[in-house]
Design a protein around this motif. Structure first.
Motif, PDB file in Angstrom:
ATOM      1  N   LEU A   1       5.016 -26.679  -4.588  1.00 27.20           N
ATOM      2  CA  LEU A   1       3.893 -27.340  -5.261  1.00 27.20           C
ATOM      3  C   LEU A   1       3.402 -28.480  -4.359  1.00 27.20           C
ATOM      4  CD1 LEU A   1       5.370 -27.501  -8.873  1.00 27.20           C
ATOM      5  CD2 LEU A   1       3.901 -25.732  -7.875  1.00 27.20           C
ATOM      6  N   ASP A   2       2.121 -28.536  -4.115  1.00 26.23           N
ATOM      7  CA  ASP A   2       1.529 -29.368  -3.073  1.00 26.23           C
ATOM      8  C   ASP A   2       1.256 -30.795  -3.546  1.00 26.23           C
ATOM      9  OD1 ASP A   2       0.195 -30.385  -0.908  1.00 26.23           O
ATOM     10  OD2 ASP A   2      -1.509 -29.011  -1.026  1.00 26.23           O
ATOM     11  N   PRO A   3       1.948 -31.813  -2.990  1.00 21.68           N
ATOM     12  CA  PRO A   3       1.670 -33.197  -3.383  1.00 21.68           C
ATOM     13  C   PRO A   3       0.241 -33.643  -3.075  1.00 21.68           C
ATOM     14  CG  PRO A   3       3.756 -33.053  -2.210  1.00 21.68           C
ATOM     15  CD  PRO A   3       3.070 -31.724  -2.048  1.00 21.68           C
ATOM     16  N   ARG A   4      -0.394 -32.994  -2.105  1.00 22.56           N
ATOM     17  CA  ARG A   4      -1.776 -33.377  -1.763  1.00 22.56           C
ATOM     18  C   ARG A   4      -2.749 -33.039  -2.892  1.00 22.56           C
ATOM     19  NH1 ARG A   4      -1.686 -30.011   3.707  1.00 22.56           N
ATOM     20  NH2 ARG A   4      -0.832 -28.595   2.118  1.00 22.56           N
ATOM     21  N   GLN A   5      -2.281 -32.241  -3.867  1.00 22.56           N
ATOM     22  CA  GLN A   5      -3.134 -31.869  -4.991  1.00 22.56           C
ATOM     23  C   GLN A   5      -2.729 -32.555  -6.291  1.00 22.56           C
ATOM     24  OE1 GLN A   5      -4.271 -27.604  -5.118  1.00 22.56           O
ATOM     25  NE2 GLN A   5      -3.037 -27.334  -3.267  1.00 22.56           N
ATOM     26  N   MET A   6      -1.896 -33.592  -6.187  1.00 20.44           N
ATOM     27  CA  MET A   6      -1.514 -34.317  -7.398  1.00 20.44           C
ATOM     28  C   MET A   6      -2.644 -35.251  -7.817  1.00 20.44           C
ATOM     29  SD  MET A   6       1.344 -36.968  -5.923  1.00 20.44           S
ATOM     30  CE  MET A   6       1.121 -37.787  -4.337  1.00 20.44           C
TER      31      MET A   6
ATOM     32  N   SER B   1      -0.582 -24.543 -11.296  1.00 24.71           N
ATOM     33  CA  SER B   1      -0.279 -23.114 -11.206  1.00 24.71           C
ATOM     34  C   SER B   1       1.129 -22.796 -11.677  1.00 24.71           C
ATOM     35  CB  SER B   1      -0.460 -22.629  -9.761  1.00 24.71           C
ATOM     36  OG  SER B   1       0.537 -23.174  -8.904  1.00 24.71           O
ATOM     37  N   PHE B   2       1.994 -23.827 -11.742  1.00 25.07           N
ATOM     38  CA  PHE B   2       3.370 -23.562 -12.143  1.00 25.07           C
ATOM     39  C   PHE B   2       3.487 -23.219 -13.627  1.00 25.07           C
ATOM     40  CE2 PHE B   2       7.839 -24.622 -13.142  1.00 25.07           C
ATOM     41  CZ  PHE B   2       8.433 -23.733 -12.265  1.00 25.07           C
ATOM     42  N   ALA B   3       2.443 -23.438 -14.406  1.00 21.20           N
ATOM     43  CA  ALA B   3       2.465 -23.043 -15.820  1.00 21.20           C
ATOM     44  C   ALA B   3       2.774 -21.557 -15.972  1.00 21.20           C
ATOM     45  CB  ALA B   3       1.128 -23.376 -16.478  1.00 21.20           C
ATOM     46  N   ALA B   4       2.404 -20.755 -14.978  1.00 20.54           N
ATOM     47  CA  ALA B   4       2.625 -19.311 -15.052  1.00 20.54           C
ATOM     48  C   ALA B   4       4.105 -18.952 -15.074  1.00 20.54           C
ATOM     49  CB  ALA B   4       1.948 -18.624 -13.871  1.00 20.54           C
ATOM     50  N   ALA B   5       4.978 -19.863 -14.634  1.00 20.08           N
ATOM     51  CA  ALA B   5       6.413 -19.574 -14.611  1.00 20.08           C
ATOM     52  C   ALA B   5       7.025 -19.565 -15.998  1.00 20.08           C
ATOM     53  CB  ALA B   5       7.145 -20.591 -13.734  1.00 20.08           C
ATOM     54  N   GLN B   6       6.350 -20.207 -16.967  1.00 23.84           N
ATOM     55  CA  GLN B   6       6.870 -20.292 -18.342  1.00 23.84           C
ATOM     56  C   GLN B   6       8.297 -20.852 -18.344  1.00 23.84           C
ATOM     57  OE1 GLN B   6       6.257 -16.459 -20.366  1.00 23.84           O
ATOM     58  NE2 GLN B   6       4.693 -15.988 -18.848  1.00 23.84           N
ATOM     59  N   THR B   7       8.467 -21.934 -17.604  1.00 28.98           N
ATOM     60  CA  THR B   7       9.790 -22.509 -17.382  1.00 28.98           C
ATOM     61  C   THR B   7       9.768 -24.010 -17.632  1.00 28.98           C
ATOM     62  OG1 THR B   7      10.355 -20.853 -15.702  1.00 28.98           O
ATOM     63  CG2 THR B   7      11.566 -22.919 -15.632  1.00 28.98           C
ATOM     64  N   PRO B   8      10.639 -24.543 -18.488  1.00 29.76           N
ATOM     65  CA  PRO B   8      10.749 -26.002 -18.605  1.00 29.76           C
ATOM     66  C   PRO B   8      11.238 -26.589 -17.282  1.00 29.76           C
ATOM     67  CG  PRO B   8      11.928 -24.884 -20.391  1.00 29.76           C
ATOM     68  CD  PRO B   8      11.569 -23.835 -19.385  1.00 29.76           C
ATOM     69  N   VAL B   9      10.599 -27.660 -16.832  1.00 31.62           N
ATOM     70  CA  VAL B   9      10.971 -28.238 -15.540  1.00 31.62           C
ATOM     71  C   VAL B   9      11.228 -29.728 -15.675  1.00 31.62           C
ATOM     72  CG1 VAL B   9       8.535 -28.507 -14.872  1.00 31.62           C
ATOM     73  CG2 VAL B   9      10.297 -28.522 -13.109  1.00 31.62           C
ATOM     74  N   LEU B  10      12.287 -30.178 -15.026  1.00 33.87           N
ATOM     75  CA  LEU B  10      12.617 -31.595 -14.934  1.00 33.87           C
ATOM     76  C   LEU B  10      12.595 -32.002 -13.471  1.00 33.87           C
ATOM     77  CD1 LEU B  10      13.698 -34.289 -16.196  1.00 33.87           C
ATOM     78  CD2 LEU B  10      16.000 -33.423 -15.650  1.00 33.87           C
ATOM     79  N   PHE B  11      11.733 -32.946 -13.132  1.00 31.62           N
ATOM     80  CA  PHE B  11      11.743 -33.547 -11.807  1.00 31.62           C
ATOM     81  C   PHE B  11      12.715 -34.731 -11.818  1.00 31.62           C
ATOM     82  CE2 PHE B  11       7.432 -31.716 -12.010  1.00 31.62           C
ATOM     83  CZ  PHE B  11       7.333 -31.081 -10.779  1.00 31.62           C
TER      84      PHE B  11
ATOM     85  N   ILE C   1       1.489 -30.019 -15.494  1.00 28.75           N
ATOM     86  CA  ILE C   1       2.358 -28.877 -15.785  1.00 28.75           C
ATOM     87  C   ILE C   1       2.819 -28.985 -17.231  1.00 28.75           C
ATOM     88  CG2 ILE C   1       4.472 -27.676 -15.147  1.00 28.75           C
ATOM     89  CD1 ILE C   1       4.281 -29.088 -12.398  1.00 28.75           C
ATOM     90  N   PRO C   2       2.481 -28.031 -18.080  1.00 30.59           N
ATOM     91  CA  PRO C   2       2.839 -28.133 -19.498  1.00 30.59           C
ATOM     92  C   PRO C   2       4.335 -28.364 -19.697  1.00 30.59           C
ATOM     93  CG  PRO C   2       1.332 -26.309 -19.151  1.00 30.59           C
ATOM     94  CD  PRO C   2       1.720 -26.804 -17.786  1.00 30.59           C
TER      95      PRO C   2
END
Length: 278
Positions: free
Chosen positions: A131-136, A211-221, A242-243
């Motif tokens: 996931l690209d930080p330049r697009q945050m 775009s990571f919404a397509a993974a349907q995965t809960p994510v913790l940074f 990211i939802p």
């Protein structure tokens, strides 16, 4: 004596152009651990010991990283997600949780997108993966140029002082034995151009965060506050895109916070798993 250590076995996954070494410890739902550019499957010793009483902990070495093999041209991160898929399938893991640090984030993000809904929880420690930080979003995006310059200077100073940037100054000063171990683990992987792999990772970091919404995965940074390798503010600039994504910073930690402050890191991961029912 009534105590028994968790069961453990190790083996190899044969790929068309590489062999992937893994160790499986414990029993229960599966956690797959994906290490960074300075590591190998040994990097997760503190996490495996913590989680193995309740989970099946699968630590593996990315292709080319000790003792896994790679083709003559060296490791290609484009193959990482396929290697994880082969590991999951051969071991019959089914749904998994993934805990990824730095380079391992490319494996985690790409595998989650390869198999939507199959990763019950994804932890991205000191990484945004592909996931690209330049697009945050702003205001974090505006900090990127200054941080890039300052972090490059900091990495150079650390190397001059015989400190691995992926470990950081605080680990070297406050926990010299741990830094010594980190340095040994880093040195196990030889025979390929590490900077070439880093360049391939950066070239593949092109995905818009949303775009990571397509993974349907809960994510913790889990960003590390004193990271000089990955911008620690990037997750705050990505999570709103990211939802359901969450951010839990690790204070007073360098790039390898999972290694430097394992107890705090493990607690964050455990709380996240409990929250999302993983």
């Amino acid at each position: 004596m009534s105590f028994a250590a968790p069961p453990r076995r190790a083996g190899w996954i044969d790929r068309p152009d590489a062999r992937i070494r893994y160790e499986m410890t414990g029993q229960g739902p599966a956690i797959v651990f994906a290490h960074g550019l300075g590591g190998c499957l040994f990097s997760w010793w503190q996490q495996v010991a913590h989680f193995a009483p309740r989970y099946t902990c699968v630590a593996f070495s990315h292709r080319g990283f000790f003792p896994s093999t790679a083709p003559a041209g060296g490791p290609d991160p484009a193959q990482y997600a396929g290697d994880v898929a082969a590991l999951v399938d051969e071991l019959g893991l089914g749904e998994i949780r993934m805990v990824c640090q730095s380079m391992g984030g490319w494996s985690g993000v790409e595998y989650a997108l390869l198999r939507p809904g199959r990763v019950k929880a994804l932890v991205l420690a000191a990484t945004t993966g592909s996931l690209d930080p330049r697009q945050m979003r702003e205001p974090e995006h505006s900090r990127l140029a200054t941080w890039s310059k300052e972090s490059a200077e900091a990495r150079s100073a650390l190397l001059t002082g015989n400190i691995l940037p992926a470990a950081g100054a605080r680990m070297a000063e406050e926990q010299p034995a741990l830094h010594h171990l980190y340095t040994h683990i880093n040195g196990l992987s030889q025979g390929f151009d590490r900077e070439a792999v880093r360049a391939k990772l950066h070239a593949a970091r092109t995905r818009p965060p949303e775009s990571f919404a397509a993974a349907q995965t809960p994510v913790l940074f889990v960003p590390s506050e004193e990271d000089v390798v990955i911008p620690p503010f990037a997750p705050a600039g990505m999570a709103p895109m990211i939802p359901g994504a969450k951010v839990a910073p690790l204070p007073k930690a360098g790039h390898s916070g999972h290694f430097e402050h394992a107890a705090q890191f493990n607690a964050l991961v455990e709380a996240f798993f409990a929250e999302v029912g993983a």
